[in-house]
Design a protein around this motif. Structure first.
Motif, mmCIF file in Angstrom:
data_model
loop_
_atom_site.group_PDB
_atom_site.id
_atom_site.type_symbol
_atom_site.label_atom_id
_atom_site.label_comp_id
_atom_site.label_asym_id
_atom_site.label_seq_id
_atom_site.Cartn_x
_atom_site.Cartn_y
_atom_site.Cartn_z
ATOM 1 N N LEU A 84 0.829 -1.204 0.000
ATOM 2 C CA LEU A 84 0.000 0.000 0.000
ATOM 3 C C LEU A 84 0.862 1.253 0.000
ATOM 4 N N MET A 85 2.056 1.149 0.587
ATOM 5 C CA MET A 85 2.998 2.270 0.521
ATOM 6 C C MET A 85 3.352 2.584 -0.925
ATOM 7 N N ARG A 86 3.622 1.554 -1.724
ATOM 8 C CA ARG A 86 3.988 1.782 -3.127
ATOM 9 C C ARG A 86 2.827 2.381 -3.913
ATOM 10 N N ALA A 87 1.619 1.889 -3.656
ATOM 11 C CA ALA A 87 0.452 2.451 -4.342
ATOM 12 C C ALA A 87 0.255 3.911 -3.951
ATOM 13 N N GLY A 88 0.476 4.230 -2.679
ATOM 14 C CA GLY A 88 0.355 5.617 -2.232
ATOM 15 C C GLY A 88 1.387 6.520 -2.870
ATOM 16 N N ILE A 89 2.602 6.005 -3.072
ATOM 17 C CA ILE A 89 3.654 6.792 -3.727
ATOM 18 C C ILE A 89 3.260 7.118 -5.164
ATOM 19 N N LEU A 236 9.272 15.855 -6.093
ATOM 20 C CA LEU A 236 9.554 15.524 -7.490
ATOM 21 C C LEU A 236 10.935 14.893 -7.653
ATOM 22 N N LEU A 237 11.851 15.238 -6.759
ATOM 23 C CA LEU A 237 13.205 14.690 -6.831
ATOM 24 C C LEU A 237 13.257 13.224 -6.413
ATOM 25 N N LEU A 238 12.150 12.705 -5.899
ATOM 26 C CA LEU A 238 12.105 11.287 -5.533
ATOM 27 C C LEU A 238 12.402 10.396 -6.741
ATOM 28 N N ALA A 239 11.873 10.778 -7.904
ATOM 29 C CA ALA A 239 12.054 9.948 -9.105
ATOM 30 C C ALA A 239 13.522 9.841 -9.518
ATOM 31 N N PRO A 240 14.250 10.950 -9.718
ATOM 32 C CA PRO A 240 15.660 10.794 -10.117
ATOM 33 C C PRO A 240 16.524 10.151 -9.039
ATOM 34 N N VAL A 241 16.253 10.438 -7.768
ATOM 35 C CA VAL A 241 17.034 9.802 -6.705
ATOM 36 C C VAL A 241 16.804 8.293 -6.698
ATOM 37 N N MET A 266 18.445 -9.694 -12.530
ATOM 38 C CA MET A 266 18.890 -8.403 -12.029
ATOM 39 C C MET A 266 17.703 -7.548 -11.575
ATOM 40 N N PRO A 267 17.886 -6.715 -10.524
ATOM 41 C CA PRO A 267 16.808 -5.825 -10.121
ATOM 42 C C PRO A 267 16.577 -4.758 -11.184
ATOM 43 N N PRO A 268 15.356 -4.247 -11.332
ATOM 44 C CA PRO A 268 15.089 -3.223 -12.348
ATOM 45 C C PRO A 268 15.780 -1.916 -12.009
ATOM 46 N N VAL A 269 16.169 -1.166 -13.034
ATOM 47 C CA VAL A 269 16.786 0.140 -12.803
ATOM 48 C C VAL A 269 15.789 1.084 -12.139
ATOM 49 N N VAL A 270 14.584 1.110 -12.662
ATOM 50 C CA VAL A 270 13.521 1.948 -12.089
ATOM 51 C C VAL A 270 12.313 1.048 -11.821
ATOM 52 N N PRO A 271 11.934 0.867 -10.559
ATOM 53 C CA PRO A 271 10.772 0.021 -10.248
ATOM 54 C C PRO A 271 9.490 0.570 -10.868
ATOM 55 N N LEU A 272 8.532 -0.308 -11.049
ATOM 56 C CA LEU A 272 7.289 0.060 -11.719
ATOM 57 C C LEU A 272 6.552 1.162 -10.976
ATOM 58 N N PHE A 273 6.589 1.156 -9.638
ATOM 59 C CA PHE A 273 5.832 2.178 -8.910
ATOM 60 C C PHE A 273 6.454 3.564 -9.069
ATOM 61 N N VAL A 274 7.771 3.634 -9.304
ATOM 62 C CA VAL A 274 8.403 4.936 -9.571
ATOM 63 C C VAL A 274 7.979 5.431 -10.951
ATOM 64 N N VAL A 275 7.891 4.520 -11.917
ATOM 65 C CA VAL A 275 7.367 4.880 -13.244
ATOM 66 C C VAL A 275 5.938 5.398 -13.104
ATOM 67 N N GLY A 276 5.147 4.723 -12.265
ATOM 68 C CA GLY A 276 3.776 5.172 -12.020
ATOM 69 C C GLY A 276 3.731 6.560 -11.412
ATOM 70 N N PHE A 277 4.639 6.843 -10.480
ATOM 71 C CA PHE A 277 4.726 8.174 -9.867
ATOM 72 C C PHE A 277 5.003 9.241 -10.927
ATOM 73 N N VAL A 278 5.963 8.980 -11.800
ATOM 74 C CA VAL A 278 6.307 9.940 -12.867
ATOM 75 C C VAL A 278 5.120 10.123 -13.807
ATOM 76 N N ALA A 279 4.417 9.034 -14.105
ATOM 77 C CA ALA A 279 3.253 9.125 -14.987
ATOM 78 C C ALA A 279 2.161 9.990 -14.370
ATOM 79 N N MET A 280 1.957 9.861 -13.061
ATOM 80 C CA MET A 280 0.947 10.674 -12.391
ATOM 81 C C MET A 280 1.350 12.154 -12.356
ATOM 82 N N VAL A 281 2.643 12.422 -12.192
ATOM 83 C CA VAL A 281 3.122 13.808 -12.266
ATOM 84 C C VAL A 281 2.832 14.385 -13.647
ATOM 85 N N ALA A 282 3.134 13.602 -14.690
ATOM 86 C CA ALA A 282 2.889 14.064 -16.063
ATOM 87 C C ALA A 282 1.398 14.294 -16.300
#
Length: 352
Positions: A84-89, A236-241, A266-282
């Motif tokens: 639920l933390m990831r969904a909230g992010i 907003l800096l959460l995504a690049p960090v 290998m672990p993903p470079v950018v997890p799916l929930f971070v991609v989701g965060f960027v998509a919601m910002v856009a």
């Protein structure tokens, strides 16, 4: 004539036991979030997210409730603290508009980035100076410099850090953010801060979005307006960090795998929930979403993060914290002072 039998739905047999196992904890978290919003409605100065953590800590340490949170409710509470933390992010991105951020001007943006970078590096160095483990130091630095418990959850997911290791950093960031709600308004007048400078200071130095709102609103709407924009710029800096942390973790994992001859995924470079965060910002930045949708998204995000924070708080054992968290508390207070000083300097340049 053969008797026809209805076939079970695919996956039904597997998901029902899972839901039954998670239900006690999820229902407990839902009740706690409802209580947190109720108290916040009666006392607006107390952020609902902070209350959710406090209720979690109380549930973990009061006789009777402790057995429940450690027993039947534990699987659901752990699920809330992680998923639920990831969904909230993801939904947190709906609060950030690139247009509002750019409205601050390039000088202000550079100052905020500099404050985040200095806060991150300084907090990590202080944590290591106080002999905190590298993982704890990383999570504390992320939470203090960007956006509190949400950033801790994001970094833990990116670096594949165990859920149990996020408990202490979340407790520290919540404690220091709550401390800011009381301390910053008290020192604003002796420091001679205008409403705009106080708002910029709050946005640049207080950890969680709800704590920023609770602190800045004490100086009026002008302070609150600039505080929210400055804070969301940090968010907003959460995504690049997160992306940089993910890339570093992937390189390290690849090096270890090559040395050991491992073919593990290998672990993903950018997890799916971070991609989701960027998509919601856009999506928010397009201006296409009506106000009602944004309000609904903000409410759902608060519910999800509240449940996640209650789940994390319910894993905090005060007795263990007192035995093991003394050094961590001193490191957190030193880091809090550092970020407050950096934020104040930037605030004078942004709004002075």
């Amino acid at each position: 004539m053969p008797v026809s039998r209805s076939l079970p739905e695919p996956g039904h047999g597997r998901f029902r036991p899972l839901l039954l196992r998670l239900a006690p904890g999820l229902l407990t978290a839902a009740a706690a979030v409802g209580a947190a919003f109720l108290v916040h409605g009666l006392l607006p100065a107390l952020p609902a997210m902070t209350l959710a953590v406090v209720l979690g800590v109380l549930a973990a340490n009061l006789p009777g409730a402790a057995g429940w949170t450690e027993g039947r409710a534990r699987p659901g509470l752990d699920f809330a603290g992680k998923h639920l933390m990831r969904a909230g992010i993801v939904l947190l991105g709906l609060k950030v508009s690139v247009m509002d951020v750019l409205g601050l001007g390039w000088l202000s943006l550079l100052l905020i980035v500099a404050v985040v970078a200095a806060s991150f590096g300084g907090t990590y160095a202080i944590s290591r100076l106080f002999r905190l483990p590298p993982v704890t130091s990383l999570l504390v630095a992320t939470g203090f410099s960007i956006c509190g418990a949400s950033a801790i959850g994001a970094m833990a997911a990116v670096r594949r850090i165990r859920h149990a290791e996020t408990v202490l950093p979340v407790a520290l960031v919540t404690l220091c953010g709550t401390l800011a709600i009381g301390v910053l308004p008290l020192v604003a007048h002796p420091l001679g801060l205008t409403a705009a400078v106080f708002g910029a200071w709050t946005g640049a130095s207080v950890h969680d979005v709800g704590q920023v709102v609770a602190t800045a609103q004490t100086a009026g709407t002008a302070a609150l307006a600039i505080a929210v924009v400055v804070k969301l710029t940090r968010v907003l800096l959460l995504a690049p960090v997160a992306a940089m942390a993910g890339a570093h973790h992937r390189r390290a994992a690849r090096s270890v795998g090559a040395a050991e001859g491992s073919t593990a995924k290998m672990p993903p470079v950018v997890p799916l929930f971070v991609v989701g965060f960027v998509a919601m910002v856009a999506l928010r930045s397009t201006g296409w979403l009506p106000g009602g949708w944004l309000e609904a998204g903000a409410t759902l995000q608060d519910i999800l993060l509240g449940a996640a924070l209650f789940g994390l708080g319910s894993a905090v054992r005060i007795r263990s914290l007192l035995h093991t968290g003394g050094q961590a508390l001193l490191a957190a207070l030193a880091s809090w002072f550092l970020i407050a000083a950096l934020g104040l300097g930037a605030a004078f340049l942004i709004a002075g």
